[in-house]
Design a protein around this motif. Sequence first.
Motif, PDB file in Angstrom:
ATOM      1  N   THR A  16       0.843  -1.194   0.000  1.00  0.00           N
ATOM      2  CA  THR A  16       0.000   0.000   0.000  1.00  0.00           C
ATOM      3  C   THR A  16       0.878   1.244   0.000  1.00  0.00           C
ATOM      4  N   PRO A  17       0.353   2.389  -0.420  1.00  0.00           N
ATOM      5  CA  PRO A  17       1.157   3.613  -0.443  1.00  0.00           C
ATOM      6  C   PRO A  17       1.772   3.983   0.911  1.00  0.00           C
ATOM      7  N   HIS A  18       1.114   3.640   2.018  1.00  0.00           N
ATOM      8  CA  HIS A  18       1.664   3.982   3.331  1.00  0.00           C
ATOM      9  C   HIS A  18       2.295   2.775   4.035  1.00  0.00           C
ATOM     10  N   SER A  19       2.396   1.645   3.332  1.00  0.00           N
ATOM     11  CA  SER A  19       3.015   0.407   3.835  1.00  0.00           C
ATOM     12  C   SER A  19       2.327  -0.190   5.059  1.00  0.00           C
ATOM     13  N   HIS A  20       1.096   0.179   5.316  1.00  0.00           N
ATOM     14  CA  HIS A  20       0.310  -0.413   6.392  1.00  0.00           C
ATOM     15  C   HIS A  20      -0.850  -1.183   5.779  1.00  0.00           C
ATOM     16  N   VAL A  21      -1.454  -2.048   6.580  1.00  0.00           N
ATOM     17  CA  VAL A  21      -2.712  -2.631   6.130  1.00  0.00           C
ATOM     18  C   VAL A  21      -3.740  -1.500   6.051  1.00  0.00           C
ATOM     19  N   MET A  22      -4.772  -1.710   5.251  1.00  0.00           N
ATOM     20  CA  MET A  22      -5.854  -0.722   5.191  1.00  0.00           C
ATOM     21  C   MET A  22      -7.080  -1.331   5.853  1.00  0.00           C
ATOM     22  N   ILE A  23      -7.596  -0.622   6.835  1.00  0.00           N
ATOM     23  CA  ILE A  23      -8.816  -1.004   7.536  1.00  0.00           C
ATOM     24  C   ILE A  23      -9.642   0.266   7.622  1.00  0.00           C
ATOM     25  N   ASP A  24     -10.696   0.321   6.824  1.00  0.00           N
ATOM     26  CA  ASP A  24     -11.450   1.571   6.758  1.00  0.00           C
ATOM     27  C   ASP A  24     -12.905   1.281   6.446  1.00  0.00           C
ATOM     28  N   LYS A  25     -13.766   2.034   7.065  1.00  0.00           N
ATOM     29  CA  LYS A  25     -15.201   1.925   6.833  1.00  0.00           C
ATOM     30  C   LYS A  25     -15.518   2.675   5.532  1.00  0.00           C
ATOM     31  N   ILE A  26     -16.044   1.951   4.545  1.00  0.00           N
ATOM     32  CA  ILE A  26     -16.377   2.529   3.244  1.00  0.00           C
ATOM     33  C   ILE A  26     -17.784   3.123   3.285  1.00  0.00           C
ATOM     34  N   THR A  27     -18.719   2.341   3.798  1.00  0.00           N
ATOM     35  CA  THR A  27     -20.096   2.796   3.997  1.00  0.00           C
ATOM     36  C   THR A  27     -20.501   2.373   5.406  1.00  0.00           C
ATOM     37  N   GLU A  28     -21.707   2.650   5.773  1.00  0.00           N
ATOM     38  CA  GLU A  28     -22.196   2.274   7.101  1.00  0.00           C
ATOM     39  C   GLU A  28     -22.117   0.764   7.334  1.00  0.00           C
ATOM     40  N   ASN A  29     -22.284  -0.019   6.249  1.00  0.00           N
ATOM     41  CA  ASN A  29     -22.324  -1.480   6.379  1.00  0.00           C
ATOM     42  C   ASN A  29     -21.173  -2.195   5.681  1.00  0.00           C
ATOM     43  N   MET A  30     -20.105  -1.470   5.321  1.00  0.00           N
ATOM     44  CA  MET A  30     -19.009  -2.101   4.604  1.00  0.00           C
ATOM     45  C   MET A  30     -17.660  -1.590   5.097  1.00  0.00           C
ATOM     46  N   VAL A  31     -16.754  -2.538   5.394  1.00  0.00           N
ATOM     47  CA  VAL A  31     -15.406  -2.212   5.828  1.00  0.00           C
ATOM     48  C   VAL A  31     -14.417  -2.828   4.843  1.00  0.00           C
ATOM     49  N   GLY A  84     -11.381  -5.727  11.663  1.00  0.00           N
ATOM     50  CA  GLY A  84     -12.450  -5.414  10.714  1.00  0.00           C
ATOM     51  C   GLY A  84     -13.824  -5.667  11.299  1.00  0.00           C
ATOM     52  N   ALA A  85     -13.979  -6.788  12.001  1.00  0.00           N
ATOM     53  CA  ALA A  85     -15.267  -7.099  12.634  1.00  0.00           C
ATOM     54  C   ALA A  85     -15.614  -6.063  13.697  1.00  0.00           C
ATOM     55  N   LEU A  86     -14.625  -5.673  14.506  1.00  0.00           N
ATOM     56  CA  LEU A  86     -14.890  -4.652  15.528  1.00  0.00           C
ATOM     57  C   LEU A  86     -15.197  -3.296  14.893  1.00  0.00           C
ATOM     58  N   THR A  87     -14.560  -3.009  13.772  1.00  0.00           N
ATOM     59  CA  THR A  87     -14.798  -1.738  13.091  1.00  0.00           C
ATOM     60  C   THR A  87     -16.228  -1.658  12.570  1.00  0.00           C
ATOM     61  N   ILE A  88     -16.744  -2.767  12.051  1.00  0.00           N
ATOM     62  CA  ILE A  88     -18.104  -2.745  11.507  1.00  0.00           C
ATOM     63  C   ILE A  88     -19.160  -2.774  12.607  1.00  0.00           C
ATOM     64  N   THR A  89     -18.832  -3.325  13.785  1.00  0.00           N
ATOM     65  CA  THR A  89     -19.835  -3.453  14.838  1.00  0.00           C
ATOM     66  C   THR A  89     -19.771  -2.364  15.906  1.00  0.00           C
ATOM     67  N   HIS A  90     -18.712  -1.574  15.919  1.00  0.00           N
ATOM     68  CA  HIS A  90     -18.577  -0.504  16.914  1.00  0.00           C
ATOM     69  C   HIS A  90     -18.239   0.814  16.224  1.00  0.00           C
ATOM     70  N   ASP A  91     -18.610   1.894  16.837  1.00  0.00           N
ATOM     71  CA  ASP A  91     -18.328   3.208  16.258  1.00  0.00           C
ATOM     72  C   ASP A  91     -16.998   3.795  16.701  1.00  0.00           C
ATOM     73  N   ASN A  92     -16.395   3.240  17.742  1.00  0.00           N
ATOM     74  CA  ASN A  92     -15.148   3.826  18.222  1.00  0.00           C
ATOM     75  C   ASN A  92     -13.975   2.863  18.017  1.00  0.00           C
ATOM     76  N   TRP A  93     -12.796   3.413  17.895  1.00  0.00           N
ATOM     77  CA  TRP A  93     -11.552   2.670  17.661  1.00  0.00           C
ATOM     78  C   TRP A  93     -10.994   2.205  19.006  1.00  0.00           C
ATOM     79  N   HIS A  94     -10.599   0.946  19.127  1.00  0.00           N
ATOM     80  CA  HIS A  94     -10.201   0.363  20.406  1.00  0.00           C
ATOM     81  C   HIS A  94      -8.709   0.046  20.496  1.00  0.00           C
ATOM     82  N   TYR A  95      -7.864   0.732  19.773  1.00  0.00           N
ATOM     83  CA  TYR A  95      -6.456   0.373  19.711  1.00  0.00           C
ATOM     84  C   TYR A  95      -5.565   1.567  20.039  1.00  0.00           C
ATOM     85  N   ASP A  96      -4.333   1.279  20.452  1.00  0.00           N
ATOM     86  CA  ASP A  96      -3.410   2.353  20.797  1.00  0.00           C
ATOM     87  C   ASP A  96      -2.748   2.972  19.567  1.00  0.00           C
ATOM     88  N   ILE A  97      -2.840   2.333  18.419  1.00  0.00           N
ATOM     89  CA  ILE A  97      -2.330   2.905  17.167  1.00  0.00           C
ATOM     90  C   ILE A  97      -3.454   3.739  16.560  1.00  0.00           C
TER      91      ILE A  97
END
Length: 86
Positions: free
Chosen positions: A23-38, A58-71
């Motif tokens: 990827t351009p930033h050399s990280h995995v991409m985990i992003d919400k595209i729509t309300e029901n798609m990550v 990804g599962a936590l991202t689709i089921t929760h609205d807040n980010w749960h990680y230190d990164i």
Amino acid sequence: MLSVLPGFKPVSIKPDGCAYTITPHSHVMIDKITENMVLLSGGNGYAAKSSDEIGRVGALTITHDNWHYDIPQEAFKLCFKLTPKL
């Protein structure tokens, strides 16, 4: 392998390759595209060993609205690299 297992006698040896993208930033991409798609994308050469955790994030991202990680979540946002037309 034979130095670690001296008695090992393989029936056959077949080399194989592994292709991956970066990827351009050399990280995995985990992003919400729509309300029901990550979007989950490895894209850094290390994703295969981390696939269970990437799926869990990804599962936590689709089921929760807040980010749960230190990164910061921004480190994994969807991004594109524009390439010149040939």
